[in-house]
Design a protein around this motif. Structure first.
Motif, short mmCIF file in Angstrom:
data_model
loop_
_atom_site.label_atom_id
_atom_site.label_comp_id
_atom_site.label_asym_id
_atom_site.label_seq_id
_atom_site.Cartn_x
_atom_site.Cartn_y
_atom_site.Cartn_z
N GLY A 71 -4.95 -11.32 -20.28
CA GLY A 71 -6.01 -11.02 -19.32
C GLY A 71 -5.40 -10.63 -17.91
O GLY A 71 -5.85 -11.08 -16.74
N TYR A 72 -4.28 -9.57 -17.90
CA TYR A 72 -3.50 -9.42 -16.63
C TYR A 72 -4.42 -9.20 -15.40
O TYR A 72 -4.45 -9.69 -14.46
N LYS A 73 -5.62 -8.30 -15.87
CA LYS A 73 -6.42 -7.61 -14.88
C LYS A 73 -7.15 -8.93 -14.05
O LYS A 73 -7.13 -8.63 -12.99
N ILE A 74 -7.69 -9.63 -14.74
CA ILE A 74 -8.56 -10.54 -14.14
C ILE A 74 -7.56 -11.65 -13.72
O ILE A 74 -8.18 -12.42 -12.43
N VAL A 75 -6.46 -12.07 -13.97
CA VAL A 75 -5.57 -13.15 -13.34
C VAL A 75 -5.21 -12.21 -11.93
O VAL A 75 -5.20 -13.06 -10.90
N ALA A 76 -5.08 -10.79 -11.87
CA ALA A 76 -4.79 -10.19 -10.62
C ALA A 76 -5.92 -10.43 -9.49
O ALA A 76 -5.85 -10.73 -8.45
N LEU A 77 -7.27 -10.01 -10.23
CA LEU A 77 -8.40 -10.14 -9.56
C LEU A 77 -8.61 -11.56 -8.91
O LEU A 77 -9.37 -11.84 -7.95
N SER A 78 -8.38 -12.63 -9.62
CA SER A 78 -8.75 -13.89 -9.42
C SER A 78 -7.93 -14.18 -7.96
O SER A 78 -8.49 -14.94 -7.35
N SER A 79 -6.88 -13.57 -7.78
CA SER A 79 -6.15 -14.04 -6.47
C SER A 79 -6.92 -13.30 -5.55
O SER A 79 -7.28 -14.22 -4.46
N ILE A 80 -7.68 -12.30 -5.55
CA ILE A 80 -8.44 -11.52 -4.55
C ILE A 80 -9.86 -12.53 -4.58
O ILE A 80 -10.13 -12.88 -3.39
N ALA A 81 -10.17 -12.91 -5.48
CA ALA A 81 -11.42 -13.81 -5.69
C ALA A 81 -11.10 -15.03 -5.05
O ALA A 81 -12.00 -15.42 -4.05
N ILE A 82 -10.10 -15.64 -5.10
CA ILE A 82 -9.62 -16.75 -4.42
C ILE A 82 -9.70 -16.78 -2.92
O ILE A 82 -10.10 -17.49 -2.10
N ALA A 83 -9.22 -15.60 -2.41
CA ALA A 83 -8.98 -15.38 -1.10
C ALA A 83 -10.36 -15.03 -0.39
O ALA A 83 -10.51 -15.65 0.81
N HIS A 127 0.67 -1.24 -0.12
CA HIS A 127 -0.10 -0.04 -0.12
C HIS A 127 0.78 1.23 0.18
O HIS A 127 0.72 2.17 -0.69
N ARG A 128 1.96 1.03 0.98
CA ARG A 128 2.58 2.70 1.22
C ARG A 128 3.89 2.74 0.42
O ARG A 128 4.39 3.89 0.33
N MET A 129 4.54 1.81 -0.06
CA MET A 129 5.89 1.84 -0.65
C MET A 129 6.18 1.50 -2.06
O MET A 129 7.30 1.48 -2.33
N ARG A 130 5.26 1.58 -3.01
CA ARG A 130 5.42 1.36 -4.03
C ARG A 130 6.11 2.56 -4.70
O ARG A 130 5.79 3.77 -4.49
N ALA A 131 6.95 2.29 -5.92
CA ALA A 131 7.83 3.39 -6.38
C ALA A 131 6.74 4.32 -7.14
O ALA A 131 5.76 3.90 -7.55
N PRO A 132 7.28 5.34 -7.59
CA PRO A 132 6.41 6.63 -8.44
C PRO A 132 6.04 5.77 -9.70
O PRO A 132 6.68 5.41 -10.44
N GLY A 133 4.76 6.08 -9.94
CA GLY A 133 4.32 5.41 -11.16
C GLY A 133 3.88 4.08 -11.21
O GLY A 133 3.26 3.39 -12.16
N LEU A 134 4.11 3.17 -10.12
CA LEU A 134 4.06 1.91 -9.98
C LEU A 134 2.37 1.79 -9.51
O LEU A 134 1.93 1.69 -8.15
N THR A 135 1.46 1.83 -10.40
CA THR A 135 -0.13 1.82 -10.01
C THR A 135 -0.48 0.45 -9.76
O THR A 135 0.38 -0.50 -10.18
N TRP A 136 -1.55 0.33 -9.29
CA TRP A 136 -2.12 -1.01 -8.77
C TRP A 136 -2.24 -1.88 -10.02
O TRP A 136 -1.92 -3.24 -10.13
#
Ligand code: HEM
Ligand code: CU
Length: 548
Positions: free
Chosen positions: A286-298, A187-196
């Motif tokens: 499908g980068y986004k859906i792969v990212a979100l599938s991790s959250i869905a699994i959780a 949340h807090r330490m991503r480099a500038p420009g490294l959006t979610w």
């Protein structure tokens, strides 16, 4: 005339995190996430081989139907030791604590994790828990199975349940702290420009894992305290004679332990995404859906725990509902598998060792996941529950999945971690041993379970022997496959070719710093202006690593 002579510095090796202090103290009191990762690497590996030793004892016992290697009691202790060590001291920490610790700060472009001292504390808690577990084993062992089911664990077992519970409890806090650290760091330490939406999928996976760690682990911790309290003070928590409910134990236990299987597998899935992208030289489909599938699994992982309890006498309606929801947990996993496959499609694929492990992962995890759907079907589960079918299912996901992902990741990031390449030929050979040995060990167990061999028995009818022999033979091949990397990794520390900063031609911030990285990771804070996996803009390498 006075001239100032500037003394010429002798050419010294540049300081990196490995050469920054050689004393024991500089390691044991380090707050550098990379050094802590290595502390974990050593200790987790030790536990893996300890757990593996017990696995071999189980397989040797099951070579013959009569059970002539050990007594029933010792057998119970051996499989309990195997399960507890592998689950709590290997599978849960292995990828987050070793690879995650090393890579999450590098991948987000940070100097370290948010709480470096808590990170070190996590490792000490892990070690204290682990030493307690070993103490339990040395003083008679424990015979409850890794699941600690009540009423056996609370009323009948004469072994050291309380200390073993405490060991798991303490290791649990190690896991909670690691999760906290990752969440705050991301949340807090991503480099500038490294959006979610530019975050590497490995970071997404560890983020989702951390959510489960923080939300789930306290539940198992409390459950274990309840077991201890019931044993010590005979309060009626699980004992029906005192007004307790033994099923309550299973509800609480699986409310953690089902999500926990995703604590184990999600980080490895993250590794696989990195490997597939690099070695097919493409952006993950499908980068986004792969990212979100991790959250869905959780999230969905928390809704299905009672599928471990179909035969405990829960109401038929409850069972039906849990059966139904369990199918949904397969969906996000399947999304990942489909999207990896789609990424491979028309990629310029290279068959370097990490990629071989990624292929192994996809194959084995798919078998594990599909048999999970068999088990999710109420009628089938009633037939095969508590048989070797279940044993095989979870080994396909936990060993076939987690360990394949871990080994793939170790090979991929080994040059980054150590600055040396491993020998590719040996690595391919051992990957082959692992894959063949694995299938030979566990595939027969599906059949064994289907024809009715129960788990956790030390004797069996002679007609099951052939399949058991195959399985034990496979375990020996697998053991060789696991020992080989130990040897050539150690060899490469001295003799391996020097690795460049980016030997694979991979995308990702961790490849933009030297191998091995300096203590604070980057000489100057990186600024990210590109999408994750911008492979279109990178020169392809022919992927045999090495420095060129
Ligand atoms: C694709 C989704 C999955 C489904 C639908 C699924 C389903 C199931 C079901 C219904 C059971 C209970 C079987 C029984 O006790 O009779 C089970 C057991 C188990 N599964 Fe899965 N599973 C899935 C994925 C996973 C993953 C990814 C892991 C681990 C990384 C895992 C690890 C386990 C373990 C450890 C057990 C048995 C625990 C024990 O009794 O000792 N499963 N699975
Ligand atoms: Cu489950």
């Amino acid at each position: 005339m006075a001239t100032t002579v500037i003394p010429v510095q002798p050419a010294s090796k540049p300081v990196n995190y490995l050469t920054n202090g050689f004393t024991l103290r500089s390691w044991l009191l380090t707050t550098d996430h990379k050094r802590i990762s290595l502390l974990y690497l050593i200790s987790v590996t030790a536990f893996f081989f300890l757990g593996g030793f017990f696995a071999m004892l189980i397989r040797l016992e099951l070579l013959t139907p009569q059970g002539d290697l050990m007594h029933a009691d010792s057998y119970n202790k051996v499989f309990t030791a195997h399960g507890m060590i592998m689950v709590f001291f290997f599978l849960i920490p292995v990828v987050p604590a070793v690879l995650g610790n090393f890579l999450v700060p590098l991948m987000v472009g940070a100097k370290d994790l948010a709480f470096p001292r808590i990170n070190l504390l996590s490792w000490y808690l892990y070690i204290i828990g682990g030493l307690m577990m070993i103490h339990v084993l040395l003083t008679g062992g424990i015979d409850t199975g890794w699941t600690l089911y009540s009423p056996f664990s609370t009323q009948f077992s004469n072994t050291n349940v309380i200390e073993a519970g405490l060991a798991i409890f303490i290791a649990g806090f190690s896991s909670i702290f690691t999760g906290l650290n990752f969440i705050v760091t991301v949340h807090r330490m991503r480099a500038p420009g490294l959006t979610w939406d530019r975050l590497p999928l490995f970071v997404w996976a560890n983020y989702a894992t951390s959510l489960i760690m923080i939300l789930g682990t306290p539940v198992v911790a409390i459950t274990i305290v309840m077991v201890a309290v019931e044993r010590l003070f005979h309060l009626g928590i699980f004992d029906p004679k005192l007004g307790g409910d033994p099923l309550l134990f299973q509800h609480l236990f699986w409310f953690y332990s089902h999500p926990a299987v995703y604590i184990m597998i999600l980080p490895s899935m993250g590794v696989i995404s990195e490997l597939i992208a690099c070695f097919s030289h493409k952006r993950i489909f499908g980068y986004k859906i792969v990212a979100l599938s991790s959250i869905a699994i959780a999230v969905i992982g928390f809704l299905v725990w009672a599928h471990h309890m179909f035969v405990t006498g829960i109401s038929l309606y409850a069972a039906l509902i849990f059966s139904f929801i369990t199918f949904f947990v397969g969906v996000p996993s399947a999304i990942k598998v489909f999207n990896w496959t789609a990424t491979l499609y028309r990629g310029s694929i290279s068959f370097a060792t990490p990629m071989l492990y990624a292929f192994g992962f996809i194959g084995l995890f798919t078998i594990g996941g599909l048999t999970g759907l068999f088990l999710a079907s109420l009628g089938i589960d009633v037939h095969v529950t508590d048989t070797y079918f279940v044993v095989s299912h979870f080994h396909y996901v936990m060993v076939g999945g987690v360990v394949m992902g871990y080994l793939g990741g170790m090979h991929f990031w080994w040059p980054k971690i150590t600055g040396r390449m491993y020998p590719e030929g040996w690595a391919k050979l051992s990957a082959l041993f692992v894959f063949v040995g694995f299938n030979l060990t566990f595939f027969p167990q599906f059949i064994l379970g289907y024809v009715g061999m129960p788990r956790r028995y030390w004797q069996y009818p002679p007609e099951f022997q052939v399949l058991n022999i195959l399985s034990t033979a496979g375990a020996s091949v697998l053991a060789v496959g696991y020992l080989l990397p130990m040897i050539y990794f150690a060899w490469s520390l001295r003799y391996g070719p020097i690795a460049s900063a980016n030997p694979w031609g991979a995308a990702g911030l961790e490849w933009k710093t030297t191998s091995p990285p300096p203590t604070f990771n980057f000489d100057e804070t990186p600024v990210v202006t590109w999408e994750a996996y911008n492979y279109d803009e990178l020169e392809p390498k022919d992927h045999d690593g090495g420095s060129r």
